[in-house]
Design a protein around this motif. Structure first.
Motif, short mmCIF file in Angstrom:
data_model
loop_
_atom_site.label_atom_id
_atom_site.label_comp_id
_atom_site.label_asym_id
_atom_site.label_seq_id
_atom_site.Cartn_x
_atom_site.Cartn_y
_atom_site.Cartn_z
N MET A 126 0.85 -1.19 0.00
CA MET A 126 0.00 0.00 0.00
C MET A 126 0.89 1.23 0.00
SD MET A 126 -2.81 0.82 2.93
CE MET A 126 -2.04 1.41 4.40
N ARG A 127 0.81 2.04 -1.02
CA ARG A 127 1.73 3.16 -1.17
C ARG A 127 1.54 4.21 -0.10
NH1 ARG A 127 3.24 6.09 -6.88
NH2 ARG A 127 4.85 7.47 -6.07
N ILE A 128 0.31 4.37 0.39
CA ILE A 128 0.07 5.39 1.41
C ILE A 128 0.89 5.13 2.66
CG2 ILE A 128 -1.92 4.19 2.39
CD1 ILE A 128 -1.39 7.98 2.11
N ALA A 185 -5.26 6.65 0.64
CA ALA A 185 -5.64 7.50 1.77
C ALA A 185 -6.16 6.61 2.88
CB ALA A 185 -6.70 8.52 1.36
N GLY A 186 -6.17 7.13 4.08
CA GLY A 186 -6.66 6.35 5.21
C GLY A 186 -6.75 7.20 6.46
N VAL A 234 -11.98 8.47 3.43
CA VAL A 234 -11.26 9.72 3.20
C VAL A 234 -11.23 10.01 1.70
CG1 VAL A 234 -9.06 10.94 3.44
CG2 VAL A 234 -9.82 9.35 5.24
N THR A 235 -11.74 11.18 1.32
CA THR A 235 -11.72 11.60 -0.08
C THR A 235 -10.58 12.59 -0.27
OG1 THR A 235 -14.10 11.32 -0.29
CG2 THR A 235 -13.02 12.67 -1.95
N ALA A 236 -9.76 12.34 -1.29
CA ALA A 236 -8.60 13.19 -1.53
C ALA A 236 -8.48 13.51 -3.01
CB ALA A 236 -7.34 12.49 -1.04
N THR A 237 -7.74 14.59 -3.29
CA THR A 237 -7.47 14.98 -4.67
C THR A 237 -5.99 15.24 -4.85
OG1 THR A 237 -7.79 17.35 -4.26
CG2 THR A 237 -9.74 16.07 -4.88
N ALA A 264 -4.78 10.83 6.36
CA ALA A 264 -3.61 11.05 5.51
C ALA A 264 -3.92 10.60 4.10
CB ALA A 264 -2.41 10.28 6.05
N ALA A 265 -3.31 11.25 3.14
CA ALA A 265 -3.50 10.89 1.74
C ALA A 265 -2.21 11.13 0.99
CB ALA A 265 -4.63 11.71 1.12
#
Length: 276
Positions: free
Chosen positions: A1-3, A82-83, A71-74, A150-151
């Motif tokens: 998992m890259r995050i 994200a998590g 978690v929604t990220a852009t 975090a994202a």
């Protein structure tokens, strides 16, 4: 998992059990030498977060409860992951954190488009292990539960926000009983309506009386579709409830507790009375 790698770079060697722990836990931070803090590199942004679908999380004494953090990220280059996690205390470091609820698996991400994604992690709360004391049922304000989210982007940009307000409460499950007697009863005679209001005690892992709480006694006439409130009764030193009413017609009694910041609302089953 890259995050995981992305978040791990936030504060030097950011070894946070949040994204590597195998199960939910109430534990200090994994590496107090590298305290967590808000951080930003590049243009990754967190735009939305939802804990447990926006509903309060109610936990008893034995049953495990699962909930999610979404978690929604852009990021202009796309979102890698994200998590989040929930933590309890005054500050996010070894000394002041007394509870932590962490993901049990990798995040699952849904990409709305090339730049936006919503990632969801699952957390399991085991009251026998995750909740060590009743103080962990505090309201979110002042020393309560907070959200770390975090994202990370595909270009290794990242963002960490440590003290978000999740908008829900972690509450101690409640139980409510009722018993109307005698039955049958003559019209005009006294009916005693007893019961008890109890809630989960995370210190002892048992249910105990919730004292000095207002509880409504309600009655529904036989054939009627709705209950009406008869009176309000305050729970005793062991959560016990007891009051008397005059028998008039057949019907059903129940107790209703409106709830508090630490304890959810609960309604007892109904107890029918036969008036002759």
């Amino acid at each position: 998992m890259r995050i995981r790698a992305t978040v791990a770079a936030v504060s030097g060697a950011l070894a946070l059990s949040a994204f590597v722990a195998p199960s939910a836990q109430a534990a200090p931070l994994a590496d107090p030498g590298f305290p967590l803090k808000d951080a930003q590199q590049g243009d990754t942004k967190i735009t939305k977060f939802v804990v447990n679908g926006g509903k309060d999380l109610v936990v008893g004494t034995t049953a495990k409860k699962k909930f999610t953090i979404a978690v929604t990220a852009t990021d202009p280059k796309g979102v890698a992951g994200a998590g989040g996690l929930l933590w309890h205390g005054e500050k996010l470091n070894e000394r002041y954190v007394d509870g932590m609820l962490t993901p049990v698996d990798d995040e699952k991400c849904t990409h709305a488009n090339e730049t936006t994604a919503t990632c969801t992690v699952t957390i399991t709360v085991n009251p026998k292990a995750s909740l060590e004391n009743n103080g962990l049922g505090n309201h979110l304000a002042g020393g309560g539960w907070k959200l770390l989210a975090a994202a990370g982007g595909n270009d290794d940009d990242y963002v960490v926000q440590t003290a978000l307000k999740p908008g829900i409460r972690l509450q101690r499950a409640a139980k409510l009983t009722v018993n109307a007697s005698p039955e049958p009863v003559k019209k005009g005679k006294a009916i005693t309506v007893a019961g008890a209001l109890t809630r989960a005690n995370w210190d002892t892992k048992k249910y105990a009386g919730y004292t000095q709480q207002p509880v409504q006694l309600q009655f529904k006439k036989k054939g009627a579709s709705a209950y009406t409130t008869v009176k309000t009764v305050k729970s005793g030193s062991k959560g016990e409830l007891k009051t008397t009413v005059k028998a008039s017609v057949d019907g059903t009694f129940r107790y209703v507790f409106a709830g508090t910041s630490t304890t959810p609302a609960v309604t007892s089953a109904g107890d029918a009375i036969d008036v002759r």
